[in-house]
Design an enzyme around this catalytic site. Structure first.
Site, PDB file in Angstrom:
ATOM      1  N   GLU A  30       0.810  -1.219   0.000  1.00 33.74           N
ATOM      2  CA  GLU A  30       0.000   0.000   0.000  1.00 33.74           C
ATOM      3  C   GLU A  30       0.845   1.272   0.000  1.00 33.74           C
ATOM      4  OE1 GLU A  30      -2.748  -0.320   3.251  1.00 33.74           O
ATOM      5  OE2 GLU A  30      -4.008  -1.768   2.216  1.00 33.74           O
ATOM      6  N   GLU A  84      -6.740  -7.554  -0.832  1.00 30.80           N
ATOM      7  CA  GLU A  84      -7.269  -7.560   0.545  1.00 30.80           C
ATOM      8  C   GLU A  84      -8.752  -7.255   0.466  1.00 30.80           C
ATOM      9  OE1 GLU A  84      -5.086  -4.987   3.167  1.00 30.80           O
ATOM     10  OE2 GLU A  84      -3.130  -5.735   2.513  1.00 30.80           O
ATOM     11  N   GLU A 121      -3.776  -3.565  14.744  1.00 30.96           N
ATOM     12  CA  GLU A 121      -4.958  -4.011  13.987  1.00 30.96           C
ATOM     13  C   GLU A 121      -5.733  -5.107  14.696  1.00 30.96           C
ATOM     14  OE1 GLU A 121      -3.725  -4.812   9.965  1.00 30.96           O
ATOM     15  OE2 GLU A 121      -3.526  -2.684   9.485  1.00 30.96           O
ATOM     16  N   GLN A 122      -5.638  -5.169  15.981  1.00 27.78           N
ATOM     17  CA  GLN A 122      -6.326  -6.225  16.723  1.00 27.78           C
ATOM     18  C   GLN A 122      -7.841  -6.141  16.595  1.00 27.78           C
ATOM     19  OE1 GLN A 122      -6.395  -5.378  21.260  1.00 27.78           O
ATOM     20  NE2 GLN A 122      -4.513  -4.456  20.525  1.00 27.78           N
ATOM     21  N   MET A 123      -8.371  -4.980  16.217  1.00 24.77           N
ATOM     22  CA  MET A 123      -9.818  -4.846  16.048  1.00 24.77           C
ATOM     23  C   MET A 123     -10.236  -5.052  14.590  1.00 24.77           C
ATOM     24  SD  MET A 123     -10.794  -4.401  19.141  1.00 24.77           S
ATOM     25  CE  MET A 123     -12.497  -3.816  19.072  1.00 24.77           C
ATOM     26  N   HIS A 124      -9.333  -5.535  13.773  1.00 25.04           N
ATOM     27  CA  HIS A 124      -9.627  -5.804  12.370  1.00 25.04           C
ATOM     28  C   HIS A 124      -9.995  -7.285  12.249  1.00 25.04           C
ATOM     29  CE1 HIS A 124      -9.259  -6.209   8.094  1.00 25.04           C
ATOM     30  NE2 HIS A 124      -8.795  -4.993   7.914  1.00 25.04           N
TER      31      HIS A 124
END
Lengths: 655, 655, 655
Positions: B142, B313, B361-364
């Site tokens: 990205e 992705e 990114e644990q909430m992804h």
């Protein structure tokens, strides 16, 4: 129940002091806080102390029979001091040292400033520590005000590395706890670790949380240096610090461990304008403040020092620092004062005796105007003092007020939600406040306690925002007889702000009887209907969770049938952010299960039980009627309450 | 049509890898992208490579029959590396170097970092370039994420000067092109020219545009170093880069010149919340995403590498990085996946296999939850894989989908509008999207192409925001048989962001048959009524132009009689920013002129033609009915579509 | 009454100049301003002057019979100059030097730049000071544009210390005036005092006010260096500076002391979008501008130089610099031009002759388009010139227009309110404008004057926002025969922005017959009803005061009975921020008391009296009718006015 006031003799002609003291006594004031910003007058040049004016000021107050709350003046190091060693200054997130010219410009981690703080504290303590007028001490002033806990100085970063080494032992342990394998963030040594600022996108939340923890610990350590000195040199006097409302930059429970009395600064109108209330609430409560803002803080600080607490600064009129600064309605200063006593305050001390005509706070009202005439706040303080005197022994208050309902308030959980809100308006303080307000609106008294508090006596314990996993707390809750209410995100994170072991609610899972499998934050305007088993409906906003029951039963469901509120024996779980009706439904049902009596109060009316007294407070703009029971006896006021009105009832002891 | 997934073996116990691979295969996954953030594990110390874990991970995937998309790990240089030479770090607009602790902290212009990037790319390519499991390569990750293309380092400014010298030859030529006589901005030498930041008011727009161009070229050069290495050491493998949606900091067409396959990262819910949609749209599409956001990107990236493209992705559930992060409705991940295939994707690869329980990114969400159970996204991927298998050869898709309608998308034009919006809400990406969405709402398929593309096969070519004058493009459009639609500001600027020769629309003037004599941006609330010749009315906002016809005929007029839309033979010009009805009128009339069949689709339903298949997609919250024709045969689904429902119809070959 | 234009020969081929000059003459232009940004062309290398092009340009204009307004080019020091000594650059609040690449990058306090400014001014003055075509001089350009008055350079801070020493004599006097005992802010020496930036919370308001005063004085001193040179070398020519609308960073009255003519730059549409108007007003007046914005500035600058003033830059079409840039309706440029003449302008000069096709202002319209064709502004200028010619001697205008109503405008009071708004939306400029607009809406002519002006001739004097205590002014007002209107906060502060002696309104208290005892700022949505003695009602927002009458009588009251408006003989006091109806009530009653004739004008129609002429201006979107009296004679237009229409009536001399 005594009144106090904050006074700055150094700001007024000495010729006025005696008259001021006499008028304080006439007004019914008992305590006078002084000197917290007076360093440049106490020590105008390095090592040159000018005590005579302060001696005289204290003598004048003493002679009038007033008690002094003495302060360490460390919130405002003078110019000559910071020039002598600029490393004392805090450093902001962009790397710029804070400049002299306002207050709180020091860095908590500066060893140099800690030495100066100890030196001046010792000097003041040695001189006045045993003075008969000195009844108490306040350390510094409003730690954290103006967002000053986090400093990015070299001293802070060095201290942070040492703190991390102590916490984790090895850098590998830190890498594991923080999950540094993610994005190749691994460190080879503690020396490589900086403060979590200036990164391209957010720094690791574990990194940020530890910096918050570290910074909080630095405040505790800074404060303890002063309390140690004061205890040694001023035996028998209470030591306090004046906490500021809605501040969460450091753990107030931790600082309170070193205090005898917790005090807080209560500015209901300023807090109403500057915090999370809606525009409609800011308008509606502009001149009264939201009725639960003062109470929330009273109940929070009552939980700090074994029930001992004061209001150190009570708003007496318009202030200067909020976005907008309306004037309190006539009568509301009296009502705030009584509200504090109802919630157990030992002392309510107004800020300040007289409005200063100059400098930053010249637009902040006092009990008196700059021209020495009495202002509305002074009139209302006078009234309260008279009422206190008239009521005298008729007020059978408990020495330490306690409630049957507790909210567990956890600073690290607040930090976690601030670091990882997941939705732009997820505010852990707000959801805690909304739960508190719902309890208050149904007439329940509330204790706000830390996660380490003894919970055994409560019938109902609410954790609105306890994101931090806490196995010890979970165990005690499971063992208690209390109904336990868990808000969304409860126990979702471990100590390093990673997923709790297993899945959320982590250690609370056995209690809640469910697993959270997915969460979502909701943009403004997304309102999910909640259908309650009893036919009621409410609305869910901000946050929603998909939970899988592991024994819990749904009490309310979202429109798609998924559970919104679940019950598992004595435990209740909200899988979302309820609106006022949602909280009312949930907490009402819990109260019933707990055997607590709730009330249907008129809008914006609040009742507070203290000992055998019930205080009825009308924060609305309409006259209302309320009486507790036929057997109660009205000590003050009446069944009819005008706007801003108050009634005090004596209940039968068994009520 | 294959499925893929992004996988981070380094983040999980090695003991789980084989099970993970087996479950991927069971789910129907074919491609696994790995290692794009693994530098600190590949080379934990300078020059010390740890290949064994990665060897093992690849072998495990290979053994299960999976294909690997290998990555260069350059998006996250490790701490020891940037500490070895801090000039590798990008510098922000205030002159501060970016700090370690997240990702993308490097400067594209740093020769030092380019050397390191080449070194690690070579190492990885040499080790795995010929491995039988390795099917493709992704460079970095990205580019441009978190606004990282523009750096203000010394290296960047030095390179900018050289770039300018190459572009202009002499500083006099630059002074002329930029109009530096204005405000005495003239330079005597290229060495005097800095990056256009920190000026009192805006820097010269030509200066800013050239810095944007330069910075884009730096990305191209950086990427090419890697692709050259990969081609040399990994023959026969496709090389790609995963572009991010709605990013315009660099020219994706230029980077794509060095790629075999364009891939993009598709996050419909995150994009819906974070970009230009209205609050009402953000609410309405919170849990489905705007239906045209994924399609817009599919059609854009299909235009990059001769029609070859993937979703690298695919959002599988709630993400962590948008302002608000709602959860996709059940079924929408399946619908997104099929939508991508409908638009011609070779592979749809989900991000990520399993939700990480730690770090940023644990909430992804992933296809699996942190506790290794399958999440909703995994269930839907499984369903798609089964459907793909079931349909098999019945799906007569074209190897490279093409449409009869094209939108010309031009990065330099986007930059021009960003630099010179002239009204605070003039967003060239938005107007392009609105035109695209109008075409899609009437059932038309769209190719998004660069200004250099072969346009000869199209019946309709739309330039919603082609601000940049382009004589070559104008010539090809004039020679084509297509109906050509020009949005406002078309051709208004020359290559140096000065007025096009003559007046706007510059080189497009002969085509449009008109001259723009005045433009205005319109504050919120100014709505000009547009009256169409056919009796319809629409509304104009944001932007309006006064045009003098030079042969064109008005099709619609503003209330004051001035032309709002004009036609000149095959060319159509919008002298303003139409609302949805305005676009519908304009493009509907153009389609008719072009002989294209449009459809009246139910709200939020979209249809996509690919080969002889028609994909019907219901993004609305209501059940709908749609069937293409009596002769069509339904391969999947039915005429009735539930919310989030999909139907695939086989059309007669001639349809 | 002459027309002028701003012209940049250096931006166009020399071959065009003569044609330009001819066409200017044909259009009726008389004055041409040149060279204010031409330093890099006048002196392209250090000490190397290129006069020939400028000689030729002036000769060309001269030959055509045009008059030249020559400028010093100091607003844009060229690159080679600032590189020769970077201390010339201003420094922003974060300590960063401003960078080259736009304009106004110099520091007013740099002695080095002052020397350069004198050097180039002398060079230009020596060469052209006695040229017959040169009729006037403009110094620099728009002092303060882009917030450039405040610089935090070392030079500025050094000069500030000297300025403070001169003002206060001793640091003790400063400590007392500033109230530095507050928060231990006391200084031991002037050398310790920095600029008031970078502090943790707001710096002392006295400190901030003095920095504002100092910075204003630096502008005055900078300008005076140039005017001294110009007077010496260009005798008999008027000297002016072009002030920018709504700018308050320095005291325009002070700078005007050194000028012969005040000029201002009038951009009604840009000002409408970028300043304090409501969203509804920004929409409503998008294409006409608020009718009172130009007039407000005309009347303000007429008060600067004994009534002599010009519009130096008149908006001719859309501009480029506002948030949104709509196009003026046809006819409005003519109306603006006549409005300026009605208010007494000697010259109205359009910005600019021809729209530049390049650089920062390429989207700023001119009288001509970039392709040399005439634009709408040019057509309307031509019309005005013809009308002026036709009317000729029939226009019996006063040489210096004066009114019977004055508004006192005080820059230091504006600064005080900016430093201490007390409510986020308290804007002293806005309340002044609202009072002005109310007067204009009732047909009254207004002079805007400084606090030192002779007020003896006025029947009505309004001080909408005179926060600064001013005993001398109070005395003159008390002695005058005028009705005096005091807005809220009048006289509230002394010269150091501390409480006025006694209490507000300080020195105005005897006049007002009241004392202000409490003030409050009101959040959005708080509207207090105001009940007028005559039965009217209005609404109060933003601000409210509790006043104790000391002789004054309430004319209107708030809902709680407290006085909202009070009268004390000839003095009237508003204890709040009135809405439009509130101003209308108050000022209508005052006008009646003053014997002034008011008018009930159609919405958005304005009338202006000048000598024996009455100018009727229709800024509304509807046709209207208005005629002054039966005996008046219409010189231009008619009783019926179309939108944007104008009528000029000759009144009987006695009218």
């Amino acid at each position: 129940m005594e009144l106090g006031v904050c006074y700055y003799p150094e700001q007024w002609p000495q010729a006025w002091w005696e008259d001021d003291a006499q008028r304080m006594v006439q007004m019914g004031i008992r305590y006078v806080r002084i000197a917290e910003f007076a360093w440049s007058r106490i020590e105008p040049r390095p090592g040159h102390f000018e005590w005579s004016w302060l001696d005289q000021a204290i003598e004048t107050l003493h002679a009038a029979g007033l008690k002094v709350v003495m302060c360490t003046p460390t919130a405002t190091p003078p110019k000559w001091l910071v020039d002598s060693d600029p490393t004392m200054l805090a450093v902001d997130a962009s790397g710029q040292p804070r400049k002299f010219g306002s207050r709180r410009h020091y860095c908590f981690s500066s060893q140099s400033y800690r030495a100066q703080s100890a030196r001046i504290s010792l000097a003041v303590a040695e001189r006045y520590g045993k003075h008969p007028a000195v009844a108490a001490w306040q350390t510094d002033n409003e730690y954290g005000c103006h967002l000053t806990v986090l400093s990015y100085s070299d001293a802070a970063q060095q201290a942070f590395r040492a703190w991390l080494q102590k916490r984790y032992g090895t850098v590998d342990a830190l890498n594991t706890a923080w999950g540094n394998v993610f994005w190749s963030q691994e460190y080879a040594s503690f020396d490589e670790i900086d403060a979590p600022v200036g990164t391209v996108t957010e720094a690791n939340p574990a990194h940020r949380l530890d910096y918050r923890r570290f910074a909080s610990d630095e405040v505790v350590a800074f404060n303890r240096i002063q309390t140690d000195i004061l205890r040694a040199h001023s035996p028998g006097r209470d030591i306090t610090h004046n906490f500021m409302g809605f501040f969460t930059e450091f753990d107030h429970h931790d600082v309170s461990q070193d205090l005898d009395v917790a005090t807080h600064d209560s500015y209901p109108l300023g807090f109403t304008q500057d915090f999370f209330l809606s525009p409609d609430e800011k308008r509606r409560y502009a001149r009264t403040g939201h009725p639960d803002i003062p109470a929330f803080h009273h109940d929070l600080y009552r939980g700090m020092c074994k029930g001992r607490w004061w209001v150190m600064e009570q708003q007496p009129g318009p202030v200067n620092w909020a976005q907008w600064n309306p004037a309190p309605l006539d009568g509301i200063v009296r009502l705030w004062t009584w509200q504090a006593f109802a919630h157990g305050a030992e002392v309510v001390s107004y800020f300040r005796w007289r409005q200063a005509p100059f400098a930053q706070e010249q637009m902040h009202a006092g009990l008196n105007r700059p021209d020495r005439t009495i202002d509305q706040g002074g009139l209302e303080a006078t009234q309260v003092a008279q009422e206190l005197k008239d009521l005298g022994a008729n007020m059978p208050l408990a020495p330490m007020r306690t409630a049957q309902t507790a909210i567990v308030f956890d600073y690290p959980s607040i930090w976690m939600a601030q670091i990882q809100p997941q939705g732009a308006d997820f505010n852990a303080m707000e959801i805690t406040f909304r739960a508190y307000s719902a309890l208050r609106a149904m007439g329940l008294d509330v204790d706000m306690v830390s996660s380490k508090a003894d919970l055994s006596a409560y019938r109902m314990v609410v954790l609105p925002a306890h994101m931090r996993e806490d196995a010890h707390l979970a165990k005690r809750l499971a063992e208690s007889q209390a109904q336990v209410v868990l808000g969304p995100r409860s126990g979702a994170k471990n100590q390093a702000l990673a997923f709790a072991a297993g899945m959320p609610p982590g250690a609370f899972a056995p209690l809640a009887g469910l697993q959270v499998q997915r969460v979502e934050s909701l943009p403004p305007g997304v309102h999910d209907l909640v259908q309650w088993a009893n036919g009621a409906t409410s609305s869910n906003t901000h946050w929603r969770e998909d939970v899988a029951s592991q024994g819990a039963t749904a009490l309310a469901s979202f429109a798609d049938g998924k559970p919104a509120v679940l019950r598992n024996g004595n435990s209740w779980y909200s899988a979302g952010w309820p609106d006022a009706e949602g909280w009312n439904q949930l907490l009402g049902q819990v109260a019933q299960a707990a055997g607590l009596v709730t009330h249907t109060l008129p809008t914006d009316v609040r009742i507070t039980r203290n000992g055998d007294c019930l205080f009825v407070q009308n924060f609305s703009s309409s006259p209302v009627e309320f009486s507790p029971s036929n057997s109660a006896h009205c000590l003050l006021g009446a069944r009819e309450l005008a706007p801003q009105g108050l009634a005090i009832w004596k209940l039968q002891a068994s009520a």
